[in-house]
Design a protein around this motif. Structure first.
Motif, PDB file in Angstrom:
ATOM      1  N   LEU A 298     -56.424 -88.372  47.060  1.00 50.26           N
ATOM      2  CA  LEU A 298     -56.390 -89.237  45.890  1.00 50.26           C
ATOM      3  C   LEU A 298     -55.098 -88.983  45.113  1.00 50.26           C
ATOM      4  N   TYR A 299     -54.562 -90.039  44.524  1.00 51.49           N
ATOM      5  CA  TYR A 299     -53.396 -89.919  43.649  1.00 51.49           C
ATOM      6  C   TYR A 299     -53.811 -90.257  42.237  1.00 51.49           C
ATOM      7  N   HIS A 300     -53.475 -89.364  41.300  1.00 53.44           N
ATOM      8  CA  HIS A 300     -53.803 -89.554  39.889  1.00 53.44           C
ATOM      9  C   HIS A 300     -52.535 -90.004  39.166  1.00 53.44           C
ATOM     10  N   PRO A 301     -52.397 -91.289  38.863  1.00 53.92           N
ATOM     11  CA  PRO A 301     -51.137 -91.787  38.295  1.00 53.92           C
ATOM     12  C   PRO A 301     -50.833 -91.262  36.901  1.00 53.92           C
ATOM     13  N   VAL A 302     -51.838 -90.907  36.126  1.00 53.80           N
ATOM     14  CA  VAL A 302     -51.592 -90.371  34.786  1.00 53.80           C
ATOM     15  C   VAL A 302     -51.013 -88.964  34.877  1.00 53.80           C
ATOM     16  N   VAL A 303     -51.631 -88.126  35.716  1.00 53.52           N
ATOM     17  CA  VAL A 303     -51.127 -86.767  35.922  1.00 53.52           C
ATOM     18  C   VAL A 303     -49.832 -86.803  36.722  1.00 53.52           C
ATOM     19  N   GLY A 304     -49.750 -87.766  37.657  1.00 56.65           N
ATOM     20  CA  GLY A 304     -48.568 -87.880  38.501  1.00 56.65           C
ATOM     21  C   GLY A 304     -48.610 -86.977  39.712  1.00 56.65           C
ATOM     22  N   GLU A 305     -49.821 -86.731  40.223  1.00 52.78           N
ATOM     23  CA  GLU A 305     -49.939 -85.814  41.363  1.00 52.78           C
ATOM     24  C   GLU A 305     -51.100 -86.215  42.268  1.00 52.78           C
ATOM     25  N   HIS A 306     -50.988 -85.810  43.535  1.00 58.20           N
ATOM     26  CA  HIS A 306     -52.066 -85.990  44.506  1.00 58.20           C
ATOM     27  C   HIS A 306     -53.045 -84.822  44.418  1.00 58.20           C
ATOM     28  N   TYR A 307     -54.295 -85.087  44.762  1.00 61.01           N
ATOM     29  CA  TYR A 307     -55.305 -84.039  44.746  1.00 61.01           C
ATOM     30  C   TYR A 307     -55.045 -83.010  45.845  1.00 61.01           C
ATOM     31  N   HIS A 308     -54.545 -83.452  46.981  1.00 62.20           N
ATOM     32  CA  HIS A 308     -54.206 -82.549  48.093  1.00 62.20           C
ATOM     33  C   HIS A 308     -52.858 -82.955  48.660  1.00 62.20           C
ATOM     34  N   SER A 309     -52.348 -82.141  49.558  1.00 62.30           N
ATOM     35  CA  SER A 309     -51.004 -82.326  50.088  1.00 62.30           C
ATOM     36  C   SER A 309     -50.866 -83.631  50.868  1.00 62.30           C
ATOM     37  N   ARG A 310     -49.755 -84.349  50.642  1.00 63.98           N
ATOM     38  CA  ARG A 310     -49.445 -85.532  51.440  1.00 63.98           C
ATOM     39  C   ARG A 310     -49.118 -85.150  52.884  1.00 63.98           C
ATOM     40  N   HIS A 311     -48.819 -83.891  53.137  1.00 69.06           N
ATOM     41  CA  HIS A 311     -48.536 -83.419  54.490  1.00 69.06           C
ATOM     42  C   HIS A 311     -49.817 -83.206  55.305  1.00 69.06           C
ATOM     43  N   GLY A 312     -50.963 -83.365  54.672  1.00 70.47           N
ATOM     44  CA  GLY A 312     -52.235 -83.204  55.365  1.00 70.47           C
ATOM     45  C   GLY A 312     -53.276 -82.612  54.448  1.00 70.47           C
ATOM     46  N   ALA A 313     -54.161 -83.424  53.926  1.00 73.26           N
ATOM     47  CA  ALA A 313     -55.159 -82.950  52.966  1.00 73.26           C
ATOM     48  C   ALA A 313     -56.121 -81.956  53.604  1.00 73.26           C
ATOM     49  N   VAL A 314     -56.687 -82.322  54.748  1.00 75.84           N
ATOM     50  CA  VAL A 314     -57.647 -81.440  55.409  1.00 75.84           C
ATOM     51  C   VAL A 314     -56.949 -80.188  55.929  1.00 75.84           C
ATOM     52  N   GLN A 315     -55.747 -80.342  56.474  1.00 79.23           N
ATOM     53  CA  GLN A 315     -54.995 -79.172  56.949  1.00 79.23           C
ATOM     54  C   GLN A 315     -54.761 -78.174  55.823  1.00 79.23           C
ATOM     55  N   GLU A 316     -54.364 -78.672  54.657  1.00 82.58           N
ATOM     56  CA  GLU A 316     -54.103 -77.781  53.528  1.00 82.58           C
ATOM     57  C   GLU A 316     -55.371 -77.051  53.109  1.00 82.58           C
ATOM     58  N   SER A 317     -56.459 -77.783  52.942  1.00 79.84           N
ATOM     59  CA  SER A 317     -57.713 -77.177  52.517  1.00 79.84           C
ATOM     60  C   SER A 317     -58.195 -76.129  53.522  1.00 79.84           C
ATOM     61  N   ALA A 318     -58.127 -76.482  54.810  1.00 77.44           N
ATOM     62  CA  ALA A 318     -58.599 -75.571  55.855  1.00 77.44           C
ATOM     63  C   ALA A 318     -57.754 -74.305  55.918  1.00 77.44           C
ATOM     64  N   HIS A 319     -56.458 -74.432  55.701  1.00 76.09           N
ATOM     65  CA  HIS A 319     -55.570 -73.268  55.794  1.00 76.09           C
ATOM     66  C   HIS A 319     -55.639 -72.403  54.541  1.00 76.09           C
ATOM     67  N   VAL A 320     -55.370 -72.995  53.389  1.00 75.61           N
ATOM     68  CA  VAL A 320     -55.214 -72.221  52.156  1.00 75.61           C
ATOM     69  C   VAL A 320     -56.541 -71.643  51.678  1.00 75.61           C
ATOM     70  N   PHE A 321     -57.564 -72.478  51.617  1.00 70.92           N
ATOM     71  CA  PHE A 321     -58.795 -72.061  50.961  1.00 70.92           C
ATOM     72  C   PHE A 321     -59.831 -71.517  51.952  1.00 70.92           C
ATOM     73  N   VAL A 322     -60.143 -72.281  52.976  1.00 72.44           N
ATOM     74  CA  VAL A 322     -61.142 -71.807  53.934  1.00 72.44           C
ATOM     75  C   VAL A 322     -60.584 -70.669  54.791  1.00 72.44           C
ATOM     76  N   GLY A 323     -59.367 -70.827  55.305  1.00 74.14           N
ATOM     77  CA  GLY A 323     -58.810 -69.815  56.191  1.00 74.14           C
ATOM     78  C   GLY A 323     -58.397 -68.546  55.481  1.00 74.14           C
ATOM     79  N   MET A 324     -57.511 -68.671  54.497  1.00 73.19           N
ATOM     80  CA  MET A 324     -56.960 -67.495  53.826  1.00 73.19           C
ATOM     81  C   MET A 324     -57.874 -66.940  52.739  1.00 73.19           C
ATOM     82  N   GLY A 325     -58.877 -67.733  52.343  1.00 70.72           N
ATOM     83  CA  GLY A 325     -59.811 -67.277  51.323  1.00 70.72           C
ATOM     84  C   GLY A 325     -61.164 -66.913  51.896  1.00 70.72           C
ATOM     85  N   LEU A 326     -61.962 -67.922  52.234  1.00 69.88           N
ATOM     86  CA  LEU A 326     -63.336 -67.706  52.674  1.00 69.88           C
ATOM     87  C   LEU A 326     -63.413 -66.906  53.971  1.00 69.88           C
ATOM     88  N   ARG A 327     -62.732 -67.346  54.997  1.00 66.54           N
ATOM     89  CA  ARG A 327     -62.823 -66.652  56.282  1.00 66.54           C
ATOM     90  C   ARG A 327     -62.234 -65.253  56.201  1.00 66.54           C
TER      91      ARG A 327
END
Length: 223
Positions: free
Chosen positions: A14-43
């Protein structure tokens, strides 16, 4: 107001035009979540502690992608998950559905989260297996709980757009809810963030970032 945007790995964000930012990376939303949070955090936490379950506090629940992937991992491995997301402006169910994140997790998780999403903003809900979700629909600085968590996902908008979420005051407030040996992960890494977390009693690790970012930060609470 919010716009659905395709990202490089085929998933949407999602893109929030007021804030001026995407909720997740344009380079890959699922990739970012899986790597940063699930991989490096939870796992990382589950492996390091040989744990059969854990508790997670997320700052910036957003569209729920980090929760969905976390619940999917724990459900598939028979692990318990007690998840609390803090979100000052919860999205509507229709916007969650528009993300299409159900394609990346078990159907039972997706369907249950959509069905119980609004109830989870009032009290914790059993989503699937041993995975529970509560959403604190309030500002970060207003959030208060008696719980202490194993892992924190710090997924606030970037400091350039919302600097108040990255101040020492805010970080001190949220980090009090981490247990000793608890793990803090975020997609960002700056000198200010490293110094602040060290001052709050954390050890700092600089790790490879998700696609599109060279580095990310993981910190472990030692005090």
């Amino acid at each position: 107001m919010l716009q659905i945007v395709d990202t490089a790995d085929g998933s949407k964000t999602l893109y929030h035009p007021v804030v001026g930012e995407h909720y997740h990376s344009r380079h890959g939303a699922v990739q970012e979540s899986a790597h940063v949070f699930v991989g490096m955090g939870l796992r990382h936490y589950l492996d390091a502690h040989h744990a059969t379950g854990l508790s997670v506090l997320e700052i910036g629940f957003g569209a729920g992608l980090n929760f969905l992937l976390s619940a999917d991992h724990c459900f598939r491995h028979g692990q318990a998950l007690d998840y609390v997301g803090v979100e000052a402006f919860p999205l509507g169910v229709d916007m969650l559905m528009a993300t299409g994140y159900g394609a990346y997790v078990a159907a039972s998780i997706w369907e249950s989260m959509l069905a119980l999403y609004q109830a989870a903003q009032r009290e914790s809900q059993r989503i699937v297996g041993r995975c529970d979700l509560a959403i604190a629909a309030q500002d970060v600085m207003a959030f208060n709980t008696d719980k202490r968590f194993d892992v924190m996902y710090f997924d606030a908008f970037a400091a350039v757009h919302q600097p108040e979420l990255w101040t020492e005051e805010t970080l001190r407030h949220v980090c009090q809810y981490l247990k000793r040996d608890g793990v803090f992960v975020t997609y960002a890494i700056t000198g200010h963030l490293k110094r602040t977390l060290k001052g709050l009693g954390f050890t700092i690790e600089k790790l490879p970032g998700a696609p599109g970012k060279r580095e990310m930060l993981r910190a472990t609470k030692i005090d």
